[in-house]
Design a protein around this motif. Structure first.
Motif, PDB file in Angstrom:
ATOM      1  N   GLU A 156      -0.262 -26.168   9.094  1.00  0.00           N
ATOM      2  CA  GLU A 156      -0.225 -26.212   7.630  1.00  0.00           C
ATOM      3  C   GLU A 156       0.962 -27.041   7.150  1.00  0.00           C
ATOM      4  OE1 GLU A 156      -2.154 -21.727   7.118  1.00  0.00           O
ATOM      5  OE2 GLU A 156      -0.034 -22.084   6.698  1.00  0.00           O
ATOM      6  N   PHE A 157       2.104 -26.875   7.807  1.00  0.00           N
ATOM      7  CA  PHE A 157       3.307 -27.612   7.419  1.00  0.00           C
ATOM      8  C   PHE A 157       3.077 -29.117   7.521  1.00  0.00           C
ATOM      9  CE2 PHE A 157       7.369 -29.609   7.843  1.00  0.00           C
ATOM     10  CZ  PHE A 157       8.238 -28.873   7.047  1.00  0.00           C
ATOM     11  N   ASP A 158       2.534 -29.554   8.660  1.00  0.00           N
ATOM     12  CA  ASP A 158       2.329 -30.989   8.860  1.00  0.00           C
ATOM     13  C   ASP A 158       1.329 -31.565   7.865  1.00  0.00           C
ATOM     14  OD1 ASP A 158       4.157 -31.217  10.923  1.00  0.00           O
ATOM     15  OD2 ASP A 158       2.682 -30.851  12.484  1.00  0.00           O
ATOM     16  N   ILE A 159       0.278 -30.805   7.573  1.00  0.00           N
ATOM     17  CA  ILE A 159      -0.721 -31.286   6.611  1.00  0.00           C
ATOM     18  C   ILE A 159      -0.111 -31.385   5.216  1.00  0.00           C
ATOM     19  CG2 ILE A 159      -2.871 -30.681   5.420  1.00  0.00           C
ATOM     20  CD1 ILE A 159      -3.819 -29.493   8.121  1.00  0.00           C
ATOM     21  N   LEU A 160       0.638 -30.362   4.807  1.00  0.00           N
ATOM     22  CA  LEU A 160       1.255 -30.385   3.480  1.00  0.00           C
ATOM     23  C   LEU A 160       2.311 -31.483   3.384  1.00  0.00           C
ATOM     24  CD1 LEU A 160       1.550 -29.221   0.668  1.00  0.00           C
ATOM     25  CD2 LEU A 160       3.106 -27.492   1.609  1.00  0.00           C
ATOM     26  N   ALA A 161       3.074 -31.682   4.457  1.00  0.00           N
ATOM     27  CA  ALA A 161       4.085 -32.748   4.455  1.00  0.00           C
ATOM     28  C   ALA A 161       3.428 -34.115   4.273  1.00  0.00           C
ATOM     29  CB  ALA A 161       4.898 -32.709   5.744  1.00  0.00           C
ATOM     30  N   GLU A 162       2.292 -34.326   4.929  1.00  0.00           N
ATOM     31  CA  GLU A 162       1.585 -35.604   4.805  1.00  0.00           C
ATOM     32  C   GLU A 162       1.044 -35.792   3.385  1.00  0.00           C
ATOM     33  OE1 GLU A 162      -0.103 -39.232   6.518  1.00  0.00           O
ATOM     34  OE2 GLU A 162       1.575 -37.897   6.940  1.00  0.00           O
ATOM     35  N   LEU A 163       0.400 -34.761   2.861  1.00  0.00           N
ATOM     36  CA  LEU A 163      -0.172 -34.857   1.516  1.00  0.00           C
ATOM     37  C   LEU A 163       0.905 -35.109   0.463  1.00  0.00           C
ATOM     38  CD1 LEU A 163      -2.760 -31.922   1.541  1.00  0.00           C
ATOM     39  CD2 LEU A 163      -3.312 -34.338   1.164  1.00  0.00           C
ATOM     40  N   SER A 164       2.006 -34.363   0.548  1.00  0.00           N
ATOM     41  CA  SER A 164       3.033 -34.436  -0.502  1.00  0.00           C
ATOM     42  C   SER A 164       3.950 -35.637  -0.345  1.00  0.00           C
ATOM     43  CB  SER A 164       3.856 -33.145  -0.516  1.00  0.00           C
ATOM     44  OG  SER A 164       4.503 -32.934   0.732  1.00  0.00           O
ATOM     45  N   SER A 165       3.859 -36.330   0.787  1.00  0.00           N
ATOM     46  CA  SER A 165       4.711 -37.503   0.983  1.00  0.00           C
ATOM     47  C   SER A 165       4.333 -38.638   0.033  1.00  0.00           C
ATOM     48  CB  SER A 165       4.629 -38.001   2.435  1.00  0.00           C
ATOM     49  OG  SER A 165       3.323 -38.487   2.730  1.00  0.00           O
ATOM     50  N   ARG A 166       3.070 -38.661  -0.396  1.00  0.00           N
ATOM     51  CA  ARG A 166       2.605 -39.700  -1.321  1.00  0.00           C
ATOM     52  C   ARG A 166       1.701 -39.045  -2.377  1.00  0.00           C
ATOM     53  NH1 ARG A 166       2.210 -42.101   3.680  1.00  0.00           N
ATOM     54  NH2 ARG A 166      -0.049 -42.062   3.799  1.00  0.00           N
ATOM     55  N   PRO A 167       2.318 -38.388  -3.354  1.00  0.00           N
ATOM     56  CA  PRO A 167       1.533 -37.683  -4.382  1.00  0.00           C
ATOM     57  C   PRO A 167       0.536 -38.612  -5.066  1.00  0.00           C
ATOM     58  CG  PRO A 167       3.852 -37.125  -4.563  1.00  0.00           C
ATOM     59  CD  PRO A 167       3.765 -38.257  -3.585  1.00  0.00           C
ATOM     60  N   GLY A 168      -0.660 -38.090  -5.265  1.00  0.00           N
ATOM     61  CA  GLY A 168      -1.707 -38.842  -5.938  1.00  0.00           C
ATOM     62  C   GLY A 168      -2.558 -39.687  -5.013  1.00  0.00           C
ATOM     63  N   GLU A 169      -2.068 -39.952  -3.796  1.00  0.00           N
ATOM     64  CA  GLU A 169      -2.849 -40.746  -2.848  1.00  0.00           C
ATOM     65  C   GLU A 169      -3.878 -39.865  -2.158  1.00  0.00           C
ATOM     66  OE1 GLU A 169      -2.044 -43.243   1.269  1.00  0.00           O
ATOM     67  OE2 GLU A 169      -0.610 -43.396  -0.379  1.00  0.00           O
ATOM     68  N   ILE A 170      -5.074 -40.400  -1.937  1.00  0.00           N
ATOM     69  CA  ILE A 170      -6.152 -39.638  -1.309  1.00  0.00           C
ATOM     70  C   ILE A 170      -6.059 -39.779   0.210  1.00  0.00           C
ATOM     71  CG2 ILE A 170      -8.652 -39.362  -1.094  1.00  0.00           C
ATOM     72  CD1 ILE A 170      -8.864 -40.621  -3.916  1.00  0.00           C
ATOM     73  N   PHE A 171      -6.097 -38.647   0.898  1.00  0.00           N
ATOM     74  CA  PHE A 171      -6.084 -38.612   2.355  1.00  0.00           C
ATOM     75  C   PHE A 171      -7.434 -38.087   2.847  1.00  0.00           C
ATOM     76  CE2 PHE A 171      -1.697 -38.404   1.139  1.00  0.00           C
ATOM     77  CZ  PHE A 171      -1.005 -39.096   2.130  1.00  0.00           C
ATOM     78  N   SER A 172      -8.030 -38.795   3.797  1.00  0.00           N
ATOM     79  CA  SER A 172      -9.274 -38.317   4.400  1.00  0.00           C
ATOM     80  C   SER A 172      -8.971 -37.177   5.367  1.00  0.00           C
ATOM     81  CB  SER A 172      -9.969 -39.449   5.159  1.00  0.00           C
ATOM     82  OG  SER A 172      -9.219 -39.793   6.322  1.00  0.00           O
ATOM     83  N   ARG A 173     -10.001 -36.457   5.774  1.00  0.00           N
ATOM     84  CA  ARG A 173      -9.811 -35.410   6.778  1.00  0.00           C
ATOM     85  C   ARG A 173      -9.250 -36.011   8.069  1.00  0.00           C
ATOM     86  NH1 ARG A 173     -14.594 -34.012   4.125  1.00  0.00           N
ATOM     87  NH2 ARG A 173     -14.637 -31.886   3.266  1.00  0.00           N
ATOM     88  N   GLY A 174      -9.728 -37.192   8.419  1.00  0.00           N
ATOM     89  CA  GLY A 174      -9.230 -37.857   9.618  1.00  0.00           C
ATOM     90  C   GLY A 174      -7.748 -38.163   9.518  1.00  0.00           C
ATOM     91  N   ASP A 175      -7.299 -38.588   8.339  1.00  0.00           N
ATOM     92  CA  ASP A 175      -5.875 -38.840   8.117  1.00  0.00           C
ATOM     93  C   ASP A 175      -5.066 -37.575   8.368  1.00  0.00           C
ATOM     94  OD1 ASP A 175      -6.334 -41.482   7.315  1.00  0.00           O
ATOM     95  OD2 ASP A 175      -6.509 -40.917   5.195  1.00  0.00           O
ATOM     96  N   LEU A 176      -5.575 -36.454   7.876  1.00  0.00           N
ATOM     97  CA  LEU A 176      -4.829 -35.204   7.984  1.00  0.00           C
ATOM     98  C   LEU A 176      -4.872 -34.649   9.399  1.00  0.00           C
ATOM     99  CD1 LEU A 176      -5.822 -33.596   4.571  1.00  0.00           C
ATOM    100  CD2 LEU A 176      -3.736 -34.836   5.165  1.00  0.00           C
ATOM    101  N   LEU A 177      -5.970 -34.893  10.111  1.00  0.00           N
ATOM    102  CA  LEU A 177      -6.007 -34.519  11.528  1.00  0.00           C
ATOM    103  C   LEU A 177      -4.943 -35.286  12.300  1.00  0.00           C
ATOM    104  CD1 LEU A 177      -9.817 -34.264  12.381  1.00  0.00           C
ATOM    105  CD2 LEU A 177      -8.124 -32.443  12.562  1.00  0.00           C
ATOM    106  N   SER A 178      -4.803 -36.569  12.007  1.00  0.00           N
ATOM    107  CA  SER A 178      -3.785 -37.380  12.673  1.00  0.00           C
ATOM    108  C   SER A 178      -2.388 -36.880  12.340  1.00  0.00           C
ATOM    109  CB  SER A 178      -3.913 -38.846  12.256  1.00  0.00           C
ATOM    110  OG  SER A 178      -5.161 -39.375  12.661  1.00  0.00           O
TER     111      SER A 178
END
Length: 225
Positions: A156-178
């Motif tokens: 959860e931490f890694d996924i949230l860190a990735e999402l919040s690193s660039r607010p407003g940008e869309i991340f695919s499921r594949g991006d979040l798996l990576s």
């Protein structure tokens, strides 16, 4: 320092095979054959990671995982003989970091454990991250918001860190798996949906109209401040 793995599994043959492979990889191994004694060992022995069968006497694995998550972000890997995708996703929604479907390769289990523990260690790059009202504390796997703080699992931490690193940008499921750095969910990118639901329960306050993780249908997810 040697890390201890707790295996909660009622099939002794599986325990012995896993023990052999894990000890060969440099881990210390303890085990329990039922849910109640296994749950007790989680707190008494304080293992680095828990390998958890779902179908156990005394207390089932799903309930154990939920109770662990009420108090701790300790890494959990689920073993399941249930092959339905829904069962696997339910395991992730209970707070597990990863899962393996029986029958499984002991070598793969060792690899999954090593991957999850690497993420649960000091991590890569900055340990702490702050963006507007959100602060992420990697030392303790916490998300700190103006209204309080919540504990997160390593995934959860890694996924949230990735999402919040660039607010407003869309991340695919594949991006979040990576972003989860090597966690393998086979072909189930939908596993990300389970972690997103867990994150929303922890950081969104929908009753007050506060939503930070937004679904962009057909594309993925984005974080808004």
């Amino acid at each position: 320092m040697e890390k201890t793995i707790l295996i909660i599994e009622d099939e002794q043959q599986i325990v012995e095979i896993c023990r052999d492979y894990l000890q060969a990889a440099g881990f210390s191994v303890i085990s329990a054959a039922d849910g109640l004694s296994g749950f007790d060992l989680v707190w008494k022995a304080n293992p680095s990671l828990v390998v958890l069968d779902l179908m156990l006497p005394g207390m089932d694995g799903m309930e154990i995982c939920r109770r662990i998550r009420e108090k701790s972000s300790k890494p959990v890997i689920i073993l399941t003989a249930r092959h339905r995708e829904l069962d696997k996703l339910e395991g992730l929604e209970s707070g597990a970091d990863d899962y393996l479907t029986k029958p499984f390769s002991p070598r793969e289990l060792v690899a999954r454990i090593q991957t999850v523990l690497r993420r649960a260690g000091n991590g890569q790059g900055d340990k702490n991250f702050q963006k507007a009202a959100l602060q992420l504390d990697r030392d303790h796997y916490r998300a700190i918001l103006p209204w309080g703080e919540v504990s997160l699992t390593p995934t959860e931490f890694d996924i949230l860190a990735e999402l919040s690193s660039r607010p407003g940008e869309i991340f695919s499921r594949g991006d979040l798996l990576s972003a989860a750095r090597g966690v393998s969910f086979e072909s189930y990118e939908r596993a990300i949906d389970s972690h997103i639901r867990n994150l929303r329960r922890k950081i969104d306050r929908e009753e007050l109209g506060e939503r930070h993780i937004i679904t962009v249908h057909g594309f993925g997810y984005k974080y808004v401040e």
